[in-house]
Design an enzyme around this catalytic site. Structure first.
Site, PDB file in Angstrom:
ATOM      1  N   ASP A   1     -26.755  31.313  18.781  1.00 33.55           N
ATOM      2  CA  ASP A   1     -26.174  30.003  18.448  1.00 33.55           C
ATOM      3  C   ASP A   1     -26.353  29.077  19.654  1.00 33.55           C
ATOM      4  O   ASP A   1     -27.053  29.417  20.624  1.00 33.55           O
ATOM      5  CB  ASP A   1     -24.716  30.150  17.982  1.00 33.55           C
ATOM      6  CG  ASP A   1     -23.737  30.483  19.097  1.00 33.55           C
ATOM      7  OD1 ASP A   1     -24.164  30.625  20.269  1.00 33.55           O
ATOM      8  OD2 ASP A   1     -22.534  30.602  18.800  1.00 33.55           O
TER       9      ASP A   1
ATOM     10  N   ARG B   1     -24.942  65.285  11.819  1.00 32.65           N
ATOM     11  CA  ARG B   1     -23.599  64.691  11.724  1.00 32.65           C
ATOM     12  C   ARG B   1     -23.675  63.166  11.782  1.00 32.65           C
ATOM     13  O   ARG B   1     -22.903  62.474  11.126  1.00 32.65           O
ATOM     14  CB  ARG B   1     -22.673  65.260  12.798  1.00 32.65           C
ATOM     15  CG  ARG B   1     -22.996  64.869  14.216  1.00 32.65           C
ATOM     16  CD  ARG B   1     -22.103  65.638  15.212  1.00 32.65           C
ATOM     17  NE  ARG B   1     -22.192  65.147  16.578  1.00 32.65           N
ATOM     18  CZ  ARG B   1     -23.195  65.413  17.392  1.00 32.65           C
ATOM     19  NH1 ARG B   1     -24.225  66.134  16.982  1.00 32.65           N
ATOM     20  NH2 ARG B   1     -23.196  64.956  18.640  1.00 32.65           N
ATOM     21  N   HIS B   2     -24.639  62.668  12.561  1.00 34.64           N
ATOM     22  CA  HIS B   2     -24.782  61.212  12.656  1.00 34.64           C
ATOM     23  C   HIS B   2     -25.366  60.634  11.369  1.00 34.64           C
ATOM     24  O   HIS B   2     -24.941  59.566  10.912  1.00 34.64           O
ATOM     25  CB  HIS B   2     -25.647  60.850  13.861  1.00 34.64           C
ATOM     26  CG  HIS B   2     -25.073  61.306  15.165  1.00 34.64           C
ATOM     27  ND1 HIS B   2     -23.770  61.052  15.529  1.00 34.64           N
ATOM     28  CD2 HIS B   2     -25.608  62.039  16.171  1.00 34.64           C
ATOM     29  CE1 HIS B   2     -23.527  61.588  16.710  1.00 34.64           C
ATOM     30  NE2 HIS B   2     -24.629  62.198  17.123  1.00 34.64           N
TER      31      HIS B   2
ATOM     32  N   ARG C   1     -22.668  60.380   8.823  1.00 25.82           N
ATOM     33  CA  ARG C   1     -21.732  59.265   9.052  1.00 25.82           C
ATOM     34  C   ARG C   1     -22.372  57.927   8.691  1.00 25.82           C
ATOM     35  O   ARG C   1     -21.703  57.029   8.152  1.00 25.82           O
ATOM     36  CB  ARG C   1     -21.266  59.278  10.515  1.00 25.82           C
ATOM     37  CG  ARG C   1     -20.357  60.466  10.787  1.00 25.82           C
ATOM     38  CD  ARG C   1     -20.146  60.711  12.265  1.00 25.82           C
ATOM     39  NE  ARG C   1     -19.429  61.966  12.470  1.00 25.82           N
ATOM     40  CZ  ARG C   1     -19.493  62.695  13.578  1.00 25.82           C
ATOM     41  NH1 ARG C   1     -20.248  62.300  14.593  1.00 25.82           N
ATOM     42  NH2 ARG C   1     -18.833  63.821  13.683  1.00 25.82           N
TER      43      ARG C   1
ATOM     44  N   HIS D   1     -26.361  57.517  18.305  1.00 27.16           N
ATOM     45  CA  HIS D   1     -25.377  58.025  17.348  1.00 27.16           C
ATOM     46  C   HIS D   1     -25.306  57.214  16.064  1.00 27.16           C
ATOM     47  O   HIS D   1     -25.037  57.771  15.000  1.00 27.16           O
ATOM     48  CB  HIS D   1     -23.968  58.032  17.975  1.00 27.16           C
ATOM     49  CG  HIS D   1     -23.796  59.057  19.031  1.00 27.16           C
ATOM     50  ND1 HIS D   1     -22.560  59.447  19.496  1.00 27.16           N
ATOM     51  CD2 HIS D   1     -24.697  59.799  19.727  1.00 27.16           C
ATOM     52  CE1 HIS D   1     -22.710  60.375  20.432  1.00 27.16           C
ATOM     53  NE2 HIS D   1     -24.000  60.596  20.603  1.00 27.16           N
ATOM     54  N   ASN D   2     -25.466  55.902  16.182  1.00 29.23           N
ATOM     55  CA  ASN D   2     -25.197  55.018  15.036  1.00 29.23           C
ATOM     56  C   ASN D   2     -26.455  54.406  14.443  1.00 29.23           C
ATOM     57  O   ASN D   2     -26.361  53.666  13.462  1.00 29.23           O
ATOM     58  CB  ASN D   2     -24.244  53.882  15.455  1.00 29.23           C
ATOM     59  CG  ASN D   2     -23.069  54.376  16.274  1.00 29.23           C
ATOM     60  OD1 ASN D   2     -23.005  54.133  17.480  1.00 29.23           O
ATOM     61  ND2 ASN D   2     -22.170  55.111  15.660  1.00 29.23           N
TER      62      ASN D   2
ATOM     63  N   CYS E   1     -24.177  35.122  20.899  1.00 32.46           N
ATOM     64  CA  CYS E   1     -23.398  33.879  20.788  1.00 32.46           C
ATOM     65  C   CYS E   1     -22.590  33.754  22.080  1.00 32.46           C
ATOM     66  O   CYS E   1     -22.986  34.318  23.094  1.00 32.46           O
ATOM     67  CB  CYS E   1     -22.540  33.874  19.521  1.00 32.46           C
ATOM     68  SG  CYS E   1     -21.260  35.140  19.439  1.00 32.46           S
ATOM     69  N   GLY E   2     -21.497  33.022  22.063  1.00 28.55           N
ATOM     70  CA  GLY E   2     -20.725  32.857  23.296  1.00 28.55           C
ATOM     71  C   GLY E   2     -20.135  34.175  23.772  1.00 28.55           C
ATOM     72  O   GLY E   2     -20.229  34.532  24.943  1.00 28.55           O
ATOM     73  N   THR E   3     -19.510  34.895  22.852  1.00 28.59           N
ATOM     74  CA  THR E   3     -18.870  36.171  23.202  1.00 28.59           C
ATOM     75  C   THR E   3     -19.612  37.391  22.665  1.00 28.59           C
ATOM     76  O   THR E   3     -19.339  38.511  23.085  1.00 28.59           O
ATOM     77  CB  THR E   3     -17.460  36.233  22.592  1.00 28.59           C
ATOM     78  OG1 THR E   3     -17.592  36.085  21.163  1.00 28.59           O
ATOM     79  CG2 THR E   3     -16.568  35.125  23.135  1.00 28.59           C
ATOM     80  N   GLY E   4     -20.453  37.186  21.671  1.00 28.39           N
ATOM     81  CA  GLY E   4     -21.084  38.299  20.956  1.00 28.39           C
ATOM     82  C   GLY E   4     -20.267  38.754  19.767  1.00 28.39           C
ATOM     83  O   GLY E   4     -20.753  39.487  18.904  1.00 28.39           O
ATOM     84  N   VAL E   5     -19.012  38.316  19.714  1.00 24.72           N
ATOM     85  CA  VAL E   5     -18.099  38.811  18.678  1.00 24.72           C
ATOM     86  C   VAL E   5     -18.422  38.205  17.311  1.00 24.72           C
ATOM     87  O   VAL E   5     -18.618  38.925  16.324  1.00 24.72           O
ATOM     88  CB  VAL E   5     -16.632  38.522  19.073  1.00 24.72           C
ATOM     89  CG1 VAL E   5     -15.691  38.890  17.938  1.00 24.72           C
ATOM     90  CG2 VAL E   5     -16.266  39.290  20.329  1.00 24.72           C
ATOM     91  N   GLY E   6     -18.469  36.884  17.251  1.00 25.40           N
ATOM     92  CA  GLY E   6     -18.706  36.236  15.956  1.00 25.40           C
ATOM     93  C   GLY E   6     -20.031  36.646  15.342  1.00 25.40           C
ATOM     94  O   GLY E   6     -20.109  36.974  14.148  1.00 25.40           O
TER      95      GLY E   6
HETATM   96  C1  RB5 Z   1     -19.158  28.778  19.976  1.00 21.99           C
HETATM   97  O1  RB5 Z   1     -18.453  27.885  20.751  1.00 21.99           O
HETATM   98  C2  RB5 Z   1     -18.491  30.159  20.019  1.00 21.99           C
HETATM   99  O2  RB5 Z   1     -17.325  30.152  19.274  1.00 21.99           O
HETATM  100  C3  RB5 Z   1     -19.445  31.213  19.535  1.00 21.99           C
HETATM  101  O3  RB5 Z   1     -20.597  31.175  20.313  1.00 21.99           O
HETATM  102  C4  RB5 Z   1     -18.972  32.643  19.602  1.00 21.99           C
HETATM  103  O4  RB5 Z   1     -18.464  32.950  20.851  1.00 21.99           O
HETATM  104  C5  RB5 Z   1     -18.096  33.109  18.516  1.00 21.99           C
HETATM  105  O5  RB5 Z   1     -17.773  34.299  18.410  1.00 21.99           O
END
Ligand code: RB5
Length: 148
Positions: free
Chosen positions: A8, A133-134, A137, A98-99, A65-70
């Site tokens: 992003d 096993r992997h 799963r 493993h995954n 992305c910014g955190t990798g989470v979204g």
């Molecule tokens: C964008 O500002 C930010 O929210 C996105 O890059 C990301 O970190 C979301 O998980």
């Protein structure tokens, strides 16, 4: 190996750094992300990469992305995608072993360029262990997808 990369607006510079690093090593890189500073929503960036993997255009993906989470959440909504969000190389390696992860995710606001290169190296250079096993799963993950 052909590798897809997506991002992003928060991860343009890190995407370029990783793409250059991998091209120098001889990998073919397909860019599914944005190069423009305007807001580019991570679900859209994830969708383009996941389509590339499902269509067989690329074998493995990198999503930032910014955190990798979204972007990892978005990737994991796509059938057949096993995305791992991590900020160090050991998890990246084990996500392959493993995954059988096919997408690695991390945050441009979380990891340095050098650490990102290490994470990517660990991910790309580690094969799936093929352990029974992997496999079982991972088949259970497929069952969850099919139940939706
Ligand atoms: C964008 O500002 C930010 O929210 C996105 O890059 C990301 O970190 C979301 O998980």
């Amino acid at each position: 190996m052909k590798i897809g990369i997506t991002n992003d607006h928060a991860a343009i510079e890190l995407k370029k750094s990783i793409a250059g690093y991998l091209r120098d090593k001889g990998y073919e890189i397909v860019n599914y992300g944005t190069n423009k500073p305007e807001a580019f929503d991570y679900p859209i960036a994830a969708k383009a990469l996941c389509k590339g993997i499902k269509d067989g255009e690329v074998e493995l993906g990198i999503a930032i992305c910014g955190t990798g989470v979204g972007i990892s959440m978005a990737c994991n909504k796509h059938k057949g995608i096993r995305a791992c969000c991590c900020s160090e190389a050991t998890s990246a390696k084990l996500s392959r072993q493993h995954n059988n992860a096919n997408v690695i995710c991390f945050g441009a606001r979380i990891v340095s360029n050098e650490l990102a290169n290490d994470i990517v190296d660990a991910f790309i250079n580690t094969p799936f262990s093929q352990g029974e096993r992997h496999i079982n799963r991972i088949n259970m993950l497929k069952e969850i997808e099919d139940e939706q």
